[in-house]
Motif scaffolding. Structure first.
Motif, short mmCIF file in Angstrom:
data_model
loop_
_atom_site.label_atom_id
_atom_site.label_comp_id
_atom_site.label_asym_id
_atom_site.label_seq_id
_atom_site.Cartn_x
_atom_site.Cartn_y
_atom_site.Cartn_z
N THR A 139 0.82 -1.21 0.00
CA THR A 139 0.00 0.00 0.00
C THR A 139 0.86 1.26 0.00
OG1 THR A 139 -1.74 -1.19 1.20
CG2 THR A 139 -1.82 1.21 1.23
N VAL A 140 1.90 1.27 0.84
CA VAL A 140 2.78 2.43 0.89
C VAL A 140 3.50 2.62 -0.45
CG1 VAL A 140 4.85 3.37 2.00
CG2 VAL A 140 3.08 2.27 3.39
N ALA A 143 1.04 4.03 -3.00
CA ALA A 143 0.78 5.44 -2.70
C ALA A 143 1.97 6.31 -3.10
CB ALA A 143 0.46 5.60 -1.22
N SER A 144 3.18 5.84 -2.82
CA SER A 144 4.38 6.60 -3.18
C SER A 144 4.51 6.74 -4.69
CB SER A 144 5.63 5.92 -2.61
OG SER A 144 5.54 5.82 -1.20
N LEU A 147 2.07 9.35 -5.91
CA LEU A 147 2.44 10.71 -5.55
C LEU A 147 3.57 11.27 -6.40
CD1 LEU A 147 2.20 10.58 -1.64
CD2 LEU A 147 0.61 11.66 -3.25
N GLY A 156 -4.39 14.60 -4.15
CA GLY A 156 -4.17 14.24 -2.75
C GLY A 156 -4.46 15.38 -1.81
#
Length: 364
Positions: A139-140, A143-144, A147, A156
């Motif tokens: 998940t991280v 998300a990274s 972004l 965001g």
């Protein structure tokens, strides 16, 4: 000439350096594993060679691709791609390292602990921990990666402004999923059910084959897989035959005639169990537990070390006892009594109705 040699030097040097570092790390881990055979950690870490090399080459190319002068027109796109590969390979490496550490700890625990129930409990917890780590890191990483896109940064920022409302909506929509998630943690660390446990769920007998954060799989005796939400095991009753130890006691019921030789059956059961390798020798017995006008119920009690062996002992005892009774004591098996219906007594045919006078006067 320089425009050709420089890109080849940069790319070729990055690839060569990556291969050399990967090989050196693998050799180092191999030698360390040979010296420390008491733990499988160093051998498991060798699985990280591929993600490590991908991470190295992505990092090297990300820092030097501008020097190649090959991508002047697409510098931004190439840099974006290498950044995504760098993030994905870093997440891949972290997951591999975490898996190696967790599996190494479980292997050492299983090698030193002789209690199968505790080993299955730790295995269940280890499996769920691995899945949680994989889910969090994945998940991280996603998300990274998102972004890194300028458009997603703007989205965001706007999403943070409405995070409260979205949190409420997401909580309501994911109520069932979150319930299963917390139920999975409750099963893992509450020791309710473990991998390899023998259970009876909704009348189906089987063993726990897989436990995830949201569902659980039961493998039945005929190799069917029953998938159920883990919240089922925290909200409804079920039978866990492995709880408190794997040893089990089983019963075999026989419907026999009242003339069945119970002492001879008891001796025959002793012989059958003596030759049955699945019997653990703890206990056995024969008792008459019920009776009816035509038969009596004989119960044989046997024991075994686990659910699989108790099934083997039960079917063996049932098969051999019935075969022995049919061969040596056929009278002991239930019989259905049949006979032709007898005609009514003769005097009933000879009786005649009372005379008319008697019927009118009421006197004989």
């Amino acid at each position: 000439m320089e425009n050709v040699l420089r890109p080849l030097f940069v790319v070729g040097g990055s690839v060569l350096l990556t291969l050399v570092i990967g090989w050196l790390v693998d050799r180092l881990l191999h030698r360390t594993s040979e010296r420390h055979r008491e733990t499988p950690l160093w051998g498991l870490l060798r699985r990280c060679r591929v993600p490590l090399q991908v991470l190295l080459i992505a990092g090297l190319l990300r820092g030097t691709y501008l020097q190649t002068k090959w991508f002047d027109e697409h510098e931004e796109g190439v840099g974006q791609f290498l950044t995504l590969v760098l993030i994905a390979s870093a997440a891949w490496l972290i997951i591999r390292i975490a898996t190696a550490v967790v599996e190494s700890g479980y292997a050492r625990y299983a090698a030193t602990n002789r209690d199968p129930a505790r080993v299955r409990r730790v295995r269940t917890q280890v499996t769920l921990i691995q899945r949680v780590v994989t889910a969090v890191v994945g998940t991280v990483a996603v998300a990274s990666m998102l972004l890194t896109f300028p458009a997603m940064r703007t989205v965001g920022t706007s999403m943070l402004a409405s995070a409260g409302l979205l949190g409420i909506v997401a909580g309501i929509a994911a109520q069932s999923t979150l319930g299963n998630l917390f139920a999975g943690f409750q099963i893992a660390f509450g020791d309710m059910v473990r991998l390899g446990d023998t259970v009876v769920v909704d009348g189906e007998w089987g063993t726990i084959d897989e436990i995830t954060l949201t569902f659980l799989t039961v493998r039945t005796w005929d190799d069917r897989r029953i998938t159920m939400p883990v919240s089922y095991f925290t909200s409804k009753p079920f039978e866990n035959w492995s709880r408190g130890g794997a040893q089990m006691t089983g019963t075999v019921y026989l419907q026999l005639d009242h003339t069945a030789p119970v002492p001879a059956i008891r001796e025959k059961l002793r012989e059958i169990l003596h030759d049955c390798s699945a019997w653990d020798g703890r206990d056995w017995g024969i008792a008459v537990t019920d009776t009816s006008p035509t038969t009596m119920e004989v119960r044989a009690v046997v024991t075994a070390k686990d659910a699989d062996d108790i099934w083997t002992v039960r079917v063996t005892v049932r098969e051999q006892l019935l075969a022995w009774l049919a061969h040596d004591h056929p009278y002991a098996l239930p019989r259905v009594t049949t006979a032709e219906a007898a005609p009514p007594p003769k005097q009933f045919h000879e009786e005649e109705a009372p005379s008319g006078d008697v019927g009118r006067t009421g006197r004989g």
